[in-house]
Design a protein around this motif. Sequence first.
Motif, PDB file in Angstrom:
ATOM      1  N   ALA A 151       0.834  -1.200   0.000  1.00 48.82           N
ATOM      2  CA  ALA A 151       0.000   0.000   0.000  1.00 48.82           C
ATOM      3  C   ALA A 151       0.876   1.260   0.000  1.00 48.82           C
ATOM      4  O   ALA A 151       0.557   2.249  -0.671  1.00 48.82           O
ATOM      5  CB  ALA A 151      -0.930   0.002   1.212  1.00 48.82           C
ATOM      6  N   GLU A 152       1.995   1.217   0.739  1.00 49.46           N
ATOM      7  CA  GLU A 152       2.889   2.376   0.770  1.00 49.46           C
ATOM      8  C   GLU A 152       3.566   2.583  -0.587  1.00 49.46           C
ATOM      9  O   GLU A 152       3.756   3.725  -1.024  1.00 49.46           O
ATOM     10  CB  GLU A 152       3.953   2.214   1.861  1.00 49.46           C
ATOM     11  N   MET A 153       3.925   1.493  -1.254  1.00 50.70           N
ATOM     12  CA  MET A 153       4.505   1.619  -2.597  1.00 50.70           C
ATOM     13  C   MET A 153       3.531   2.309  -3.550  1.00 50.70           C
ATOM     14  O   MET A 153       3.905   3.231  -4.292  1.00 50.70           O
ATOM     15  CB  MET A 153       4.865   0.239  -3.150  1.00 50.70           C
ATOM     16  N   PHE A 154       2.289   1.865  -3.516  1.00 52.24           N
ATOM     17  CA  PHE A 154       1.286   2.460  -4.402  1.00 52.24           C
ATOM     18  C   PHE A 154       1.022   3.918  -4.035  1.00 52.24           C
ATOM     19  O   PHE A 154       0.830   4.773  -4.914  1.00 52.24           O
ATOM     20  CB  PHE A 154      -0.013   1.654  -4.346  1.00 52.24           C
ATOM     21  N   LEU A 155       1.019   4.220  -2.733  1.00 46.92           N
ATOM     22  CA  LEU A 155       0.769   5.602  -2.306  1.00 46.92           C
ATOM     23  C   LEU A 155       1.908   6.523  -2.727  1.00 46.92           C
ATOM     24  O   LEU A 155       1.669   7.676  -3.127  1.00 46.92           O
ATOM     25  CB  LEU A 155       0.578   5.660  -0.790  1.00 46.92           C
ATOM     26  N   LEU A 156       3.139   6.056  -2.645  1.00 49.48           N
ATOM     27  CA  LEU A 156       4.264   6.863  -3.098  1.00 49.48           C
ATOM     28  C   LEU A 156       4.161   7.159  -4.599  1.00 49.48           C
ATOM     29  O   LEU A 156       4.534   8.238  -5.063  1.00 49.48           O
ATOM     30  CB  LEU A 156       5.583   6.148  -2.788  1.00 49.48           C
ATOM     31  N   THR A 157       3.629   6.182  -5.352  1.00 50.18           N
ATOM     32  CA  THR A 157       3.396   6.403  -6.775  1.00 50.18           C
ATOM     33  C   THR A 157       2.321   7.467  -6.984  1.00 50.18           C
ATOM     34  O   THR A 157       2.445   8.334  -7.862  1.00 50.18           O
ATOM     35  CB  THR A 157       2.971   5.090  -7.458  1.00 50.18           C
ATOM     36  N   VAL A 158       1.280   7.422  -6.167  1.00 52.74           N
ATOM     37  CA  VAL A 158       0.222   8.440  -6.228  1.00 52.74           C
ATOM     38  C   VAL A 158       0.794   9.816  -5.899  1.00 52.74           C
ATOM     39  O   VAL A 158       0.456  10.817  -6.553  1.00 52.74           O
ATOM     40  CB  VAL A 158      -0.918   8.081  -5.258  1.00 52.74           C
ATOM     41  N   MET A 159       1.679   9.886  -4.922  1.00 50.74           N
ATOM     42  CA  MET A 159       2.280  11.160  -4.536  1.00 50.74           C
ATOM     43  C   MET A 159       3.151  11.721  -5.669  1.00 50.74           C
ATOM     44  O   MET A 159       3.222  12.936  -5.856  1.00 50.74           O
ATOM     45  CB  MET A 159       3.103  10.986  -3.256  1.00 50.74           C
TER      46      MET A 159
END
Length: 307
Positions: free
Chosen positions: A111-119
């Motif tokens: 989830a953190e990997m995907f969120l960093l991509t969103v950021m």
Amino acid sequence: MDKNQTEVVREFFLSGFSQTSSIEAELFVLFLFFYVSTWVGNVLIMVTVASDKYLNSSPMYFLLGNLSFLDLCYSTVTNPKLLADFLNHEKLISYDQCIVQLFFLHLVGAAEMFLLTVMAYDRYVAICRPLHYTTVMSRGLCCVLVAASWMGGFVHSTVQTILTIRLPFCGPNQVDNFFCDVPPVIKLACADTFVIELLMVSNSGLISTSSFVVLISSYTTILVKIRSKEGRRKALSTCASHLMVVTLFFGPCIFIYARPFSTFSMDKMVSVLYNVITPMLNPLIYTLRNKEVKSAMQKLWVKIITF
């Protein structure tokens, strides 16, 4: 192998870092400091973003608050058990607890990997399409993207966990790490795990590597699209903190998950980097380079003192 044999191992021994009491006592103090610092820093960011009207309405800081929450969850999956094991001679974990730890580790990590991509996408829109930023990155879209990050992490973690629990474990039961993760646990299975390892490396390795490539590509695109030197300088300054987080988080993950599940002596140290150090450093990286967050923290501190 029959079903009863798969149930022989009902607990695992975690190798930890040392078997010497004096060294473990010192490590306990050190890692307790790391864990408390992680909580203080990330909770401070969450409270600051929630209490400041400007930060709370900004997509970038909304995502930053969610990143802090993920960092808290991520460190809590492994650190409390690690701290308890420093005080215990036998570092035991039951089979069920091991699987639960493995599941939540990959849930929050992905989830953190995907969120960093969103950021990174948020920064792309803010810098390359500033006039459309508030329209494109609406609060509704931000909530959807955060929910999608959690859903992506759940799907990834479910696949990893199902592949693991289908394997038979009949001994040995020494996990060569301080927590339960796929690579060291899979090595203990009483079966040929080549196909399973290939599937897991394709899953975890592909997610971490592709996310890292997308992130680096997005920041490169930002710099290419900006023509002026002053604009590039400001863009690089804005994205520098994100790049530091990306490097600290994705580098160790790619090293661990994007290769065959063979054990190296440095695996534990690499695991410490992305399990313990990175969640602690994220608040420092974002606040030390961000005047708006520091200003909001100062206002919050004044409110607390004068309350």
